[in-house]
Design a protein around this motif. Structure first.
Motif, mmCIF file in Angstrom:
data_model
loop_
_atom_site.group_PDB
_atom_site.id
_atom_site.type_symbol
_atom_site.label_atom_id
_atom_site.label_comp_id
_atom_site.label_asym_id
_atom_site.label_seq_id
_atom_site.Cartn_x
_atom_site.Cartn_y
_atom_site.Cartn_z
ATOM 1 N N ARG A 1 0.826 -1.210 0.000
ATOM 2 C CA ARG A 1 0.000 0.000 0.000
ATOM 3 C C ARG A 1 0.861 1.261 0.000
ATOM 4 N N LYS B 1 2.039 1.646 -3.504
ATOM 5 C CA LYS B 1 0.901 2.034 -4.345
ATOM 6 C C LYS B 1 0.562 3.509 -4.158
ATOM 7 N N HIS C 1 0.823 6.653 -6.727
ATOM 8 C CA HIS C 1 -0.366 7.471 -6.993
ATOM 9 C C HIS C 1 -0.030 8.953 -6.892
ATOM 10 N N ASP D 1 -1.310 5.015 -11.370
ATOM 11 C CA ASP D 1 -2.294 4.204 -10.661
ATOM 12 C C ASP D 1 -2.023 2.725 -10.931
ATOM 13 N N SER E 1 -2.887 -1.379 -9.252
ATOM 14 C CA SER E 1 -3.729 -2.126 -8.321
ATOM 15 C C SER E 1 -2.908 -2.623 -7.136
ATOM 16 N N GLN E 2 -3.600 -2.855 -6.031
ATOM 17 C CA GLN E 2 -2.934 -3.374 -4.840
ATOM 18 C C GLN E 2 -2.352 -4.758 -5.102
ATOM 19 N N SER F 1 0.953 -4.348 -6.849
ATOM 20 C CA SER F 1 1.943 -3.752 -5.955
ATOM 21 C C SER F 1 2.460 -4.775 -4.948
ATOM 22 N N THR G 1 7.880 -0.756 -11.928
ATOM 23 C CA THR G 1 7.218 0.550 -11.854
ATOM 24 C C THR G 1 7.311 1.286 -13.185
#
Length: 364
Positions: free
Chosen positions: A82, A85, A89, A94, A96-97, A100, A129
């Motif tokens: 998180r 993530k 952001h 963006d 998704s969890q 990540s 990334t």
């Protein structure tokens, strides 16, 4: 450069001088090896009478606490996912969890099992990334910030453990803790309003260090300036900052709770202060890349910390450290490599380009 690959203008016997220096200190590696062997033998002699009792503790293990230990470690990994993530952001990416967390597991598996695993894991995270659409600046910024957050969180845990020693928090300790938090908040706000101030402080510190090491005053400043540029390249808003801080707390405290659950799984009742200190010491020592996963020396640090600080008998400390390491090291590595095999094994067309890009930025 000369025809032999030596820098022009350099004296020819430079390589031989280096070799002579190596031969002169040949005994150092043998001394270090002997010291490590003596340490292992001493640890074995010390723990041998307690191993039988430790094994008995493991045979009487409370499986409910083991399940809690596994769940807490999964929560810790999810928390760091998180953090990653949310940082991306903030940089306009963006993700998704699920993706990540998958990268967190894969990178962790590399970090704890491969020689020089931290380099491989960092490069792996950078490549992923970039594939998600992050620019080179955002990808580098995310790596730097997440590292800073992890280090700061570990330091705060250690300070918290030190303040809690004695199982009581007096008014002085409470005021000191609040003052430290207020100072950190003030420093963060001041640096955000005056980004050049941090560079001035770093320049002075580097000059002082270089003076002691007898190097040019600006040695290392280029790298420091690059890191500062990465830190300032993305604006972490208040909302994202709050989420990042919150998930960073979840990440660290869930990991500490995992160690605590491992202690309860073997029937121990650790002191909170000692648990925090043992955890912090183990993680700090684990960052030293002597061996993959910090095998032996991390375990020894945890055992000593749980015994000396958390009040566990040696047999319970050995058993608790074993359970914790089986979950946080072995199980996480297994899951990480399984995730890597299913999701990241096939290289993409731009994999080589991202690898070269990462190496270029790392050596700047």
């Amino acid at each position: 450069m000369t025809a032999n690959g030596d820098p022009a203008g350099e004296p020819a016997p430079r390589a031989s001088t280096v070799e002579q220096g190596r031969r002169k200190f040949w005994w150092v590696k043998w001394l270090l090896g002997a010291a490590l062997l003596a340490l292992l033998i001493g640890e074995g002699v010390y723990l041998w009478p307690r191993l039988h009792e430790s094994w008995r503790k493991l045979t009487e293990i409370h499986w409910g606490w083991v399940a809690a230990c596994i769940w807490l470690q999964a929560l810790s990994m999810s928390g760091f996912g998180r953090v990653q993530k949310q940082l991306l952001h903030a940089g306009g990416v963006d993700v998704s969890q699920r993706k990540s967390v998958a990268v967190v597991y894969g990178a962790t598996a590399m970090s704890v099992t491969l020689p020089a695993g931290q380099v491989f894991s960092t490069a792996f995270t950078y490549r992923q990334t970039r594939r998600w659409g992050a620019s080179p600046i955002v990808a580098s910024w995310q790596l730097v910030i997440s590292g800073v957050i992890a280090t700061a969180g570990l330091a705060l845990l250690g300070v918290g453990g030190a303040l809690l020693v004695g199982n009581q928090v007096g008014p002085f300790k409470l005021i000191l803790s609040l003052a430290a938090v207020a100072a950190l908040i003030w420093a963060g706000n001041y640096i955000s309003r005056n980004p050049g101030s941090l560079e001035k402080v770093l320049r002075r510190l580097l000059a002082l260090v270089n003076r002691v090491r007898k190097r040019p005053a600006d040695h290392g400043m280029a790298k420091a300036a690059e890191i500062l540029a990465q830190l300032e390249s993305v604006d972490l808003g208040k909302r994202d900052g709050v989420w990042v801080a919150g998930w960073a707390v979840v990440h660290r405290f869930a990991d500490v709770a995992c160690l605590g659950a491992a202690c309860y799984a073997v029937g121990a009742e650790p002191k909170l202060a000692g648990l925090l200190i043992a955890f912090t010491a183990g993680k700090a020592v684990g960052s030293i890349p002597f061996a993959p996963g910090g095998i032996v020396y991390v375990d020894a640090t945890l055992i000593y910390g749980l015994t000396a600080g958390a009040g566990l008998p040696a047999a319970q400390a050995v058993a608790a450290a074993f359970v914790y390491r089986m979950v946080s090291f072995i199980l996480v590595a297994i899951v990480g490599w399984i995730v890597f095999a299913f999701l990241f094994r096939t290289p993409s067309a731009d994999e080589v380009a991202y690898e070269k890009e990462f190496e270029t930025r790392r050596t700047l």
